[in-house]
Design an enzyme around this catalytic site. Structure first.
Site, PDB file in Angstrom:
ATOM      1  N   ASP A  10       0.794  -1.377  -0.218  1.00 54.62           N
ATOM      2  CA  ASP A  10       0.001   0.043  -0.095  1.00 54.62           C
ATOM      3  C   ASP A  10       0.890   1.267   0.051  1.00 54.62           C
ATOM      4  O   ASP A  10       1.935   1.141  -0.060  1.00 54.62           O
ATOM      5  CB  ASP A  10      -0.938   0.039   1.232  1.00 54.62           C
ATOM      6  CG  ASP A  10      -1.736   1.053   1.352  1.00 54.62           C
ATOM      7  OD1 ASP A  10      -2.114   1.488   0.205  1.00 54.62           O
ATOM      8  OD2 ASP A  10      -1.861   1.815   2.307  1.00 54.62           O
ATOM      9  N   SER A  11       0.202   2.405   0.005  1.00 54.35           N
ATOM     10  CA  SER A  11       1.106   3.687   0.059  1.00 54.35           C
ATOM     11  C   SER A  11       1.557   3.954   1.462  1.00 54.35           C
ATOM     12  O   SER A  11       2.342   4.790   1.475  1.00 54.35           O
ATOM     13  CB  SER A  11       0.367   4.797  -0.492  1.00 54.35           C
ATOM     14  OG  SER A  11      -0.848   4.889   0.214  1.00 54.35           O
ATOM     15  N   CYS A  73      -4.518  -1.982  -1.210  1.00 50.93           N
ATOM     16  CA  CYS A  73      -5.009  -0.544  -1.519  1.00 50.93           C
ATOM     17  C   CYS A  73      -6.118  -0.342  -2.493  1.00 50.93           C
ATOM     18  O   CYS A  73      -5.974  -1.062  -3.714  1.00 50.93           O
ATOM     19  CB  CYS A  73      -3.561   0.044  -2.217  1.00 50.93           C
ATOM     20  SG  CYS A  73      -3.871   1.738  -2.877  1.00 50.93           S
ATOM     21  N   GLU A 151      -2.579   8.601   8.511  1.00 48.93           N
ATOM     22  CA  GLU A 151      -1.114   8.668   8.511  1.00 48.93           C
ATOM     23  C   GLU A 151      -0.535   9.380   9.847  1.00 48.93           C
ATOM     24  O   GLU A 151       0.362   9.183  10.277  1.00 48.93           O
ATOM     25  CB  GLU A 151      -0.350   9.416   7.475  1.00 48.93           C
ATOM     26  CG  GLU A 151      -0.618   8.477   6.087  1.00 48.93           C
ATOM     27  CD  GLU A 151       0.133   6.931   5.904  1.00 48.93           C
ATOM     28  OE1 GLU A 151       1.463   6.940   6.458  1.00 48.93           O
ATOM     29  OE2 GLU A 151      -0.437   6.071   5.518  1.00 48.93           O
ATOM     30  N   CYS A 181     -11.188   2.579   0.789  1.00 43.08           N
ATOM     31  CA  CYS A 181      -9.706   2.654   0.993  1.00 43.08           C
ATOM     32  C   CYS A 181      -9.225   2.171   2.109  1.00 43.08           C
ATOM     33  O   CYS A 181      -9.786   2.109   3.243  1.00 43.08           O
ATOM     34  CB  CYS A 181      -9.416   4.384   1.187  1.00 43.08           C
ATOM     35  SG  CYS A 181      -7.781   4.739   1.680  1.00 43.08           S
ATOM     36  N   HIS A 183      -7.077   2.914   4.109  1.00 42.07           N
ATOM     37  CA  HIS A 183      -6.830   3.462   5.686  1.00 42.07           C
ATOM     38  C   HIS A 183      -7.963   3.860   6.300  1.00 42.07           C
ATOM     39  O   HIS A 183      -7.728   4.105   7.432  1.00 42.07           O
ATOM     40  CB  HIS A 183      -6.301   4.954   5.102  1.00 42.07           C
ATOM     41  CG  HIS A 183      -4.613   4.907   4.745  1.00 42.07           C
ATOM     42  ND1 HIS A 183      -4.484   4.553   3.470  1.00 42.07           N
ATOM     43  CD2 HIS A 183      -3.852   5.656   5.240  1.00 42.07           C
ATOM     44  CE1 HIS A 183      -3.038   4.722   3.102  1.00 42.07           C
ATOM     45  NE2 HIS A 183      -2.633   5.326   4.478  1.00 42.07           N
TER      46      HIS A 183
HETATM   47  N1  DGL Z   1      -4.770   2.978   1.287  1.00 44.58           N
HETATM   48  C1  DGL Z   1      -4.974   3.472  -0.041  1.00 44.58           C
HETATM   49  C2  DGL Z   1      -6.170   3.025  -0.724  1.00 44.58           C
HETATM   50  O1  DGL Z   1      -6.938   1.874  -0.235  1.00 44.58           O
HETATM   51  C3  DGL Z   1      -4.103   4.628  -0.729  1.00 44.58           C
HETATM   52  C4  DGL Z   1      -4.501   6.019   0.018  1.00 44.58           C
HETATM   53  C5  DGL Z   1      -3.611   6.942  -0.500  1.00 44.58           C
HETATM   54  O2  DGL Z   1      -2.367   6.641  -0.519  1.00 44.58           O
HETATM   55  O3  DGL Z   1      -3.965   8.167  -0.791  1.00 44.58           O
HETATM   56  O4  DGL Z   1      -6.857   3.609  -1.577  1.00 44.58           O
END
Ligand code: DGL
Length: 264
Positions: A10-11, A73, A151, A181, A183
Protein backbone atom coordinates in the site's frame (compact mmCIF):
# COMPACT_ATOMS: atom_id res chain seq x y z
CA UNK A 1 2.29 -26.59 0.50
CA UNK A 2 4.35 -23.50 -0.20
CA UNK A 3 6.33 -21.95 2.67
CA UNK A 4 7.14 -18.72 0.82
CA UNK A 5 5.67 -15.45 2.10
CA UNK A 6 2.69 -13.52 0.81
CA UNK A 7 3.64 -10.05 -0.46
CA UNK A 8 1.40 -7.10 0.26
CA UNK A 9 1.66 -3.38 -0.44
CA UNK A 10 0.00 0.00 0.00
CA UNK A 11 1.10 3.64 -0.02
CA UNK A 12 1.47 3.72 3.78
CA UNK A 13 -0.21 2.50 6.97
CA UNK A 14 -3.58 1.76 5.32
CA UNK A 15 -2.70 -1.71 4.07
CA UNK A 16 -1.82 -2.68 7.63
CA UNK A 17 -5.58 -2.93 8.23
CA UNK A 18 -5.45 -5.78 5.68
CA UNK A 19 -2.24 -7.24 7.14
CA UNK A 20 -3.85 -7.31 10.59
CA UNK A 21 -6.80 -9.38 9.34
CA UNK A 22 -4.63 -11.68 7.22
CA UNK A 23 -2.28 -12.61 10.05
CA UNK A 24 -5.28 -13.28 12.30
CA UNK A 25 -7.21 -15.31 9.75
CA UNK A 26 -4.45 -17.14 7.89
CA UNK A 27 -2.32 -18.55 10.69
CA UNK A 28 0.70 -20.27 9.22
CA UNK A 29 1.23 -17.66 6.51
CA UNK A 30 4.13 -15.24 6.59
CA UNK A 31 3.62 -11.75 5.15
CA UNK A 32 6.09 -9.26 3.69
CA UNK A 33 4.48 -5.80 3.73
CA UNK A 34 5.69 -2.88 1.66
CA UNK A 35 4.57 0.64 2.58
CA UNK A 36 5.42 2.94 -0.31
CA UNK A 37 5.66 5.93 2.03
CA UNK A 38 7.88 7.84 -0.39
CA UNK A 39 5.01 8.02 -2.89
CA UNK A 40 2.15 8.62 -0.44
CA UNK A 41 -0.60 9.54 -1.22
CA UNK A 42 -1.63 7.31 -4.12
CA UNK A 43 -5.17 8.72 -3.98
CA UNK A 44 -4.58 11.83 -6.07
CA UNK A 45 -2.20 10.41 -8.68
CA UNK A 46 -2.98 9.58 -12.32
CA UNK A 47 -3.70 6.04 -13.44
CA UNK A 48 -0.36 6.00 -15.32
CA UNK A 49 1.54 6.89 -12.15
CA UNK A 50 -0.35 4.28 -10.12
CA UNK A 51 0.48 1.59 -12.70
CA UNK A 52 4.18 2.48 -12.52
CA UNK A 53 4.17 2.53 -8.70
CA UNK A 54 2.46 -0.88 -8.63
CA UNK A 55 5.06 -2.32 -11.00
CA UNK A 56 7.88 -1.01 -8.79
CA UNK A 57 6.27 -2.46 -5.66
CA UNK A 58 5.51 -5.83 -7.27
CA UNK A 59 9.03 -6.13 -8.72
CA UNK A 60 10.43 -5.48 -5.21
CA UNK A 61 8.17 -8.12 -3.63
CA UNK A 62 8.90 -10.68 -6.34
CA UNK A 63 12.63 -10.26 -5.61
CA UNK A 64 11.74 -11.24 -2.01
CA UNK A 65 10.45 -14.52 -3.47
CA UNK A 66 6.78 -14.14 -2.52
CA UNK A 67 4.21 -16.68 -3.73
CA UNK A 68 1.28 -14.27 -4.18
CA UNK A 69 0.67 -10.55 -3.98
CA UNK A 70 -2.14 -8.67 -2.28
CA UNK A 71 -2.73 -5.12 -3.46
CA UNK A 72 -3.81 -3.84 -0.04
CA UNK A 73 -4.91 -0.54 -1.52
CA UNK A 74 -8.23 0.48 -3.04
CA UNK A 75 -6.69 3.12 -5.29
CA UNK A 76 -4.20 0.67 -6.80
CA UNK A 77 -6.75 -2.16 -7.03
CA UNK A 78 -9.28 -0.01 -8.86
CA UNK A 79 -6.79 1.39 -11.37
CA UNK A 80 -4.12 -1.23 -11.84
CA UNK A 81 -5.21 -4.75 -10.78
CA UNK A 82 -6.17 -6.05 -14.24
CA UNK A 83 -3.05 -4.52 -15.81
CA UNK A 84 -0.82 -6.13 -13.13
CA UNK A 85 -2.51 -9.50 -13.58
CA UNK A 86 -1.66 -9.29 -17.29
CA UNK A 87 1.97 -8.30 -16.65
CA UNK A 88 2.95 -10.87 -14.01
CA UNK A 89 2.79 -14.62 -13.77
CA UNK A 90 1.99 -14.77 -10.04
CA UNK A 91 -1.41 -14.62 -8.27
CA UNK A 92 -2.29 -10.95 -7.65
CA UNK A 93 -5.33 -10.22 -5.49
CA UNK A 94 -7.01 -6.86 -4.94
CA UNK A 95 -9.48 -5.72 -2.30
CA UNK A 96 -12.57 -5.25 -4.49
CA UNK A 97 -13.72 -8.68 -5.76
CA UNK A 98 -14.14 -10.43 -2.41
CA UNK A 99 -16.12 -7.49 -1.00
CA UNK A 100 -18.44 -7.32 -4.03
CA UNK A 101 -19.07 -11.06 -3.60
CA UNK A 102 -19.90 -10.49 0.09
CA UNK A 103 -22.37 -7.70 -0.81
CA UNK A 104 -23.99 -9.89 -3.46
CA UNK A 105 -24.42 -12.73 -0.95
CA UNK A 106 -25.94 -10.34 1.57
CA UNK A 107 -28.39 -9.08 -1.04
CA UNK A 108 -27.56 -5.40 -0.50
CA UNK A 109 -28.79 -3.06 -3.24
CA UNK A 110 -28.27 0.38 -1.71
CA UNK A 111 -24.55 0.72 -1.34
CA UNK A 112 -22.34 3.59 -0.19
CA UNK A 113 -18.66 3.79 -1.12
CA UNK A 114 -16.11 6.01 0.62
CA UNK A 115 -12.77 6.07 -1.18
CA UNK A 116 -9.94 8.23 -2.47
CA UNK A 117 -10.44 10.64 -5.34
CA UNK A 118 -8.59 8.32 -7.76
CA UNK A 119 -10.71 5.32 -6.83
CA UNK A 120 -13.97 7.24 -7.25
CA UNK A 121 -12.79 8.77 -10.55
CA UNK A 122 -11.98 5.28 -11.90
CA UNK A 123 -15.46 4.01 -10.94
CA UNK A 124 -13.69 0.82 -9.89
CA UNK A 125 -16.25 -0.15 -7.24
CA UNK A 126 -19.35 0.89 -9.19
CA UNK A 127 -18.32 -0.98 -12.36
CA UNK A 128 -17.73 -4.24 -10.48
CA UNK A 129 -20.91 -3.88 -8.41
CA UNK A 130 -23.02 -3.17 -11.52
CA UNK A 131 -21.60 -6.28 -13.22
CA UNK A 132 -22.61 -8.55 -10.33
CA UNK A 133 -25.67 -6.94 -8.75
CA UNK A 134 -28.79 -6.03 -10.72
CA UNK A 135 -30.41 -2.66 -9.95
CA UNK A 136 -27.74 -1.67 -7.48
CA UNK A 137 -27.82 1.92 -6.34
CA UNK A 138 -24.27 3.06 -5.59
CA UNK A 139 -23.52 6.37 -3.87
CA UNK A 140 -19.86 7.32 -4.24
CA UNK A 141 -18.10 9.69 -1.87
CA UNK A 142 -14.52 10.80 -2.32
CA UNK A 143 -12.80 11.50 1.00
CA UNK A 144 -9.34 12.91 0.20
CA UNK A 145 -8.58 14.08 3.75
CA UNK A 146 -8.97 10.73 5.49
CA UNK A 147 -5.82 8.89 4.34
CA UNK A 148 -3.43 11.73 5.33
CA UNK A 149 -5.23 12.00 8.69
CA UNK A 150 -4.80 8.26 9.23
CA UNK A 151 -1.06 8.58 8.51
CA UNK A 152 -1.00 11.30 11.16
CA UNK A 153 -2.84 9.12 13.68
CA UNK A 154 -5.83 11.47 13.75
CA UNK A 155 -8.54 8.82 13.60
CA UNK A 156 -10.44 9.23 16.84
CA UNK A 157 -10.08 12.92 17.79
CA UNK A 158 -12.57 15.79 17.36
CA UNK A 159 -11.18 16.67 13.95
CA UNK A 160 -11.74 13.10 12.76
CA UNK A 161 -15.34 13.26 14.00
CA UNK A 162 -15.99 16.55 12.15
CA UNK A 163 -14.40 15.41 8.89
CA UNK A 164 -16.24 12.07 8.96
CA UNK A 165 -19.54 13.88 9.61
CA UNK A 166 -18.97 16.09 6.58
CA UNK A 167 -18.20 13.11 4.32
CA UNK A 168 -21.19 11.10 5.56
CA UNK A 169 -23.67 13.89 4.71
CA UNK A 170 -24.62 12.55 1.25
CA UNK A 171 -24.61 8.87 2.26
CA UNK A 172 -28.27 8.42 3.12
CA UNK A 173 -30.61 5.39 2.85
CA UNK A 174 -27.86 2.84 2.38
CA UNK A 175 -27.69 -0.75 3.66
CA UNK A 176 -23.92 -1.01 3.61
CA UNK A 177 -20.96 1.34 3.45
CA UNK A 178 -17.78 0.11 1.81
CA UNK A 179 -14.60 1.55 3.31
CA UNK A 180 -13.07 1.54 -0.16
CA UNK A 181 -9.67 2.79 0.95
CA UNK A 182 -7.66 0.59 3.29
CA UNK A 183 -6.81 3.58 5.49
CA UNK A 184 -10.48 4.06 6.41
CA UNK A 185 -11.00 1.10 8.79
CA UNK A 186 -8.90 3.18 11.18
CA UNK A 187 -11.98 5.47 11.39
CA UNK A 188 -14.44 2.58 11.66
CA UNK A 189 -15.54 3.33 15.22
CA UNK A 190 -16.18 7.01 14.49
CA UNK A 191 -18.04 6.14 11.27
CA UNK A 192 -20.20 3.49 12.97
CA UNK A 193 -21.04 5.84 15.80
CA UNK A 194 -22.32 8.43 13.32
CA UNK A 195 -24.01 6.26 10.72
CA UNK A 196 -25.80 3.97 13.17
CA UNK A 197 -26.41 0.23 13.54
CA UNK A 198 -28.63 -0.18 10.50
CA UNK A 199 -25.67 0.20 8.10
CA UNK A 200 -23.13 -2.60 7.62
CA UNK A 201 -19.77 -0.77 7.59
CA UNK A 202 -17.42 -2.97 5.58
CA UNK A 203 -13.71 -3.38 6.29
CA UNK A 204 -12.46 -4.87 3.01
CA UNK A 205 -9.41 -6.42 4.70
CA UNK A 206 -11.63 -8.52 6.92
CA UNK A 207 -13.49 -9.92 3.91
CA UNK A 208 -10.34 -10.43 1.87
CA UNK A 209 -8.64 -12.32 4.71
CA UNK A 210 -11.61 -14.70 4.92
CA UNK A 211 -11.50 -15.48 1.21
CA UNK A 212 -7.69 -15.64 1.07
CA UNK A 213 -7.48 -19.11 2.64
CA UNK A 214 -9.82 -20.37 -0.07
CA UNK A 215 -7.80 -18.71 -2.84
CA UNK A 216 -4.51 -20.14 -1.51
CA UNK A 217 -6.05 -23.62 -1.28
CA UNK A 218 -7.41 -23.43 -4.83
CA UNK A 219 -3.95 -22.49 -6.07
CA UNK A 220 -2.39 -25.15 -3.89
CA UNK A 221 0.00 -22.70 -2.20
CA UNK A 222 -1.04 -22.74 1.47
CA UNK A 223 1.58 -22.91 4.20
CA UNK A 224 0.65 -25.25 7.01
CA UNK A 225 3.72 -24.51 9.09
CA UNK A 226 2.38 -22.88 12.24
CA UNK A 227 4.46 -19.71 12.27
CA UNK A 228 1.68 -17.49 13.59
CA UNK A 229 1.78 -13.73 13.15
CA UNK A 230 5.01 -13.64 11.24
CA UNK A 231 5.52 -10.48 9.22
CA UNK A 232 8.18 -8.09 8.03
CA UNK A 233 7.67 -4.49 6.96
CA UNK A 234 9.60 -2.50 4.36
CA UNK A 235 9.16 1.24 3.78
CA UNK A 236 10.37 3.24 0.79
CA UNK A 237 10.94 6.19 3.12
CA UNK A 238 11.51 5.97 6.84
CA UNK A 239 9.26 8.09 8.98
CA UNK A 240 8.64 7.66 12.65
CA UNK A 241 4.92 8.29 12.58
CA UNK A 242 4.39 5.09 10.60
CA UNK A 243 5.87 3.21 13.57
CA UNK A 244 3.51 4.94 16.03
CA UNK A 245 0.37 4.22 14.01
CA UNK A 246 1.49 0.68 13.11
CA UNK A 247 2.42 -0.34 16.65
CA UNK A 248 -0.96 0.86 17.94
CA UNK A 249 -2.91 -0.87 15.17
CA UNK A 250 -1.04 -4.18 15.33
CA UNK A 251 -0.57 -4.02 19.12
CA UNK A 252 3.12 -4.66 18.62
CA UNK A 253 5.50 -2.58 20.78
CA UNK A 254 8.60 -3.91 19.10
CA UNK A 255 7.36 -3.22 15.58
CA UNK A 256 10.33 -0.92 14.96
CA UNK A 257 12.55 -4.04 14.85
CA UNK A 258 10.54 -5.46 11.98
CA UNK A 259 10.82 -2.36 9.79
CA UNK A 260 13.53 -1.97 7.15
CA UNK A 261 14.19 0.48 4.35
CA UNK A 262 13.17 -0.77 0.92
CA UNK A 263 15.63 0.48 -1.64
CA UNK A 264 14.55 0.41 -5.27
N1 DGL B 1 -4.78 3.00 1.25
C1 DGL B 1 -4.96 3.45 -0.07
C2 DGL B 1 -6.27 3.07 -0.67
O1 DGL B 1 -6.78 2.05 -0.27
C3 DGL B 1 -4.26 4.67 -0.56
C4 DGL B 1 -4.52 5.97 0.10
C5 DGL B 1 -3.63 7.01 -0.50
O2 DGL B 1 -2.42 6.76 -0.60
O3 DGL B 1 -4.13 8.05 -0.93
O4 DGL B 1 -6.81 3.71 -1.52
Amino acid sequence: MDTRSIGMFDSGVGGLTVLKEVIEECAGEKVIYLGDTKSFPYGNKTKESIIQLCKNAIDFLIKKDVKAIIIACGTATSQALEEMQKCYNIPIIGIIDSTVEYIENKGYKNIGVMATRGTIRSNGWKNKIDKKIKNANVINKECPLLAPMAEEGWTENEIAKLVVAEYLKGLKNIQCLILGCTHYPLFKEVIEEQIGDSVDVINTGEILAKSLNKILKEKNITNNKQTTKEYEIYLTDMETNFINVASKLLKDDSIGDRIKLAEY
